[in-house]
Design an enzyme around this catalytic site. Sequence first.
Site, PDB file in Angstrom:
ATOM      1  N   GLU A  90      54.814 126.775  61.397  1.00 15.11           N
ATOM      2  CA  GLU A  90      55.867 126.917  60.401  1.00 15.11           C
ATOM      3  C   GLU A  90      56.288 128.353  60.092  1.00 15.11           C
ATOM      4  O   GLU A  90      57.451 128.609  59.812  1.00 15.11           O
ATOM      5  CB  GLU A  90      55.407 126.248  59.090  1.00 15.11           C
ATOM      6  CG  GLU A  90      55.226 124.753  59.182  1.00 15.11           C
ATOM      7  CD  GLU A  90      56.536 124.022  59.414  1.00 15.11           C
ATOM      8  OE1 GLU A  90      57.539 124.367  58.756  1.00 15.11           O
ATOM      9  OE2 GLU A  90      56.558 123.121  60.273  1.00 15.11           O
ATOM     10  N   SER A 482      29.525  72.173  24.668  1.00 12.87           N
ATOM     11  CA  SER A 482      28.240  72.378  23.978  1.00 12.87           C
ATOM     12  C   SER A 482      27.824  73.841  23.871  1.00 12.87           C
ATOM     13  O   SER A 482      26.829  74.142  23.205  1.00 12.87           O
ATOM     14  CB  SER A 482      27.139  71.586  24.684  1.00 12.87           C
ATOM     15  OG  SER A 482      27.377  70.191  24.537  1.00 12.87           O
TER      16      SER A 482
END
Length: 828
Positions: A90, A482
């Site tokens: 780059e 229950s």
Amino acid sequence: MSHLLRTSRLFAWFFFTGLSLAVITVSGFYLYLRPGLPPVEQLLDIKLQTPLRVYSKDNRLIAEFGEKRRTPITIEQIPTIQLQAFLAAEDARFYEHFGVDIKGLVRAAVELISTGSIQSGGSTITMQVAKNYFLSRDRTFIRKFNEILLALQIERELDKDKILELYLNKIYLGNRAYGIAAAAQVYYNKPVNELSLAQMAMLAGLPKAPSAYNPLANPQRALVRRNWILGRMKELGYITPDAYELAVNAPLTASYNAIESEVDADYVAEMARTEMVRRFGEDAYTDGYSVRLTVESDKQQAATKALRAGLEAYDQRHGYRGPIGQLSEDDLRGADLERLIKNYPRIESLIPAIVTAVDDPQGEARVYARDLGPAVLPFETMTWARRYKTEDLKGPTPDKPSDVVATGDVVYVKFQSPADPQTLESNRPGLPIVALSQLPRIEGALISLDAKTGAIQALAGGYSFSQSKYNRATQAKRQLGSTFKPFLYLTALENGMTPATIYNDAPIVVDTSELGAAWRPQNSSGQFGGPTRLREALYRSKNLVSIRLLRDLGIQTALDMLAQLKIPTDNMPKDLSLALGSGLLTPMELARAQAVIANGGYDVEPYLIEEITDIHGDTLYQAPETRLCDTDCAPPATPPVAETPVPEIGETGRAAAADAPPPPRIMHRLADERSVYILHSMMQDVIRRGTGRRARVLGRDDLAGKTGTTNEQKDTWFAGFNHDIATTVWVGFDQPAPLGRGEYGASTALPVWIDYMKVALQGRPPAFMPRPNGIVNVRINPETGERARPGEEGVFELFKAEQAPPLLSDDGNGNGGTGGGDLSRQLF
């Protein structure tokens, strides 16, 4: 000579005039654009869009949320050779220029004039930083001029290494990877410092055009780009010729590697995501927050696995519902089977597969499984597959593979193992073995809490989050059956009754205006036991005793006790059906209520988030310590809350971390510790000799719990605990429907609870509730509940000291004495 002089002067005049005009033009642009340029200091404050990450208590990744994959990294963490690869690709003169490379700009201008387009570009890394952080991607001269001005400013105010670090954390490198660390993970599943030279060069080739040079989308173009960068690195002296030769000859090794969860906890992850969005808004997805939860990875994995296994076991008990799809012979002839099977999703461990052949003599079918390829489906994995007719009715047991599957069927299978050449015929070695399965219709939930703090240790909200986002652990209000009874019995113990109190287990008819027609409740067994002690009535889950008990206590008394325990009563009936658990709670609400019993009677509030940190690792929130109110604590200044809120968000979106730890979460006692201790003992008998006795397989004496099954077996439960951990399991259909004959809490929910608790309790010492003062053991007559006579067969029972059965007189007539006296002499 004079002509030459005049010509030279003319050219000089034109040159200086042009130069002056250029300076004036540039200066004008500068003066015009400069006020609109952002200050460079913002670069140091800009938050890179980093996803939200959710971790378990032991720091294993649960989930990641956010569009951009990014892991910020410092330049010191990046190998020098990797930096050089990017410079070669780059901006080779990065450390020499002042932010703008004049040679590069001139070259780009010449290309533009000569070809009409820019071929090589003229942007330096500094200019790319300016563009990526501050500017749009519009290809205009104004934007380019702004880019140049910003680059010059950046170079004046930041050093080169900082600029390069900003660049490498911001650049887009394809496949949602932003920054070099994320790209190394996505393409190579490695940290940056473990990449090879060839892999480093490949990443360095991506910024120019992430789609065009992507090694996954365009491997050949990516290879050319990689090798060009390697050549540049050799020219610049970054690598030796030998290293270059090795790297250019290296094969492409890139593959797609999504960040995978280390813990199967989708429902937990969604709870954390929702809470983070509530607190931080949409910034939660981009500001790099990390959330550490209270769930422990081993327990969470065990919870998910146990729930799925339990739901699959129920589903297979009730038969095979057939294939999920059907393909004709024309569909299969010459077809791309992998393409066809992609139309059917994988669901957790269930793999869609096409039956390609059925061989009854061989006792197998051949299938093509998604992502697995050809496989063998042995008949022994199909023997469960009796045809489903109803929840209570199945077809005959299959005798051969063709009784179950046919060519063209699309079915779900589960991977078992690669084929063993020693046990299989020579024509199929190497093919994997799969087992027939199906996606359960039944659903369930598991929630496990630290009983003393309320920390959620594990949570599973259903079979598959991908199939249903509905979190049954926190959202499904279901009848309790229950599992409600322990709260009724605690009400009795708080209102003067004892485990030895006798109630008649006999038929009862209730005819009240609240219930309409006459109600004739029954025990689940359909049998009656006559006079029964409350201890036995609880562990045998006697419905008729519970109804009589509630009638004597009073419905309002029971509801008041629920409110005292902070159990929601909005969905509790105000009639005698309350005794049988007709009220509604979520599994989370029931688990929290069970935790109150487990910890000895203290209030507790479930919480999930242990810690929140920002992108810098600073703590924004820390869950407060939970303090039980009579164990070294002061009265709270304000009512206790489930969580201390996160500090207010500032203008930058970050919350300021508190200098001091948050005040403790104060939890008060909600029930008498002696009543709770006695209830512990009664609920331990549920496992030792009652409806939960299958849990004895765990080989522990510190466990207590209660099964629950509602009318017509529409909801089944098991809620169990020791003094440290409270875990609740619910199993049922999303749309309430009977589960079928023989399906109770003990057969559906309890096996899930056992499988989870095997892991949760592994290596942990027994945890019993400490015995409080004022509890005595008295030997009683099990038939009458009275103190046993000397020499009479009896059982020991727990009592509050003031409620112990009185001493018998010595006259032999059984006349009771006055009790009292030295308690140590009353223990028989």
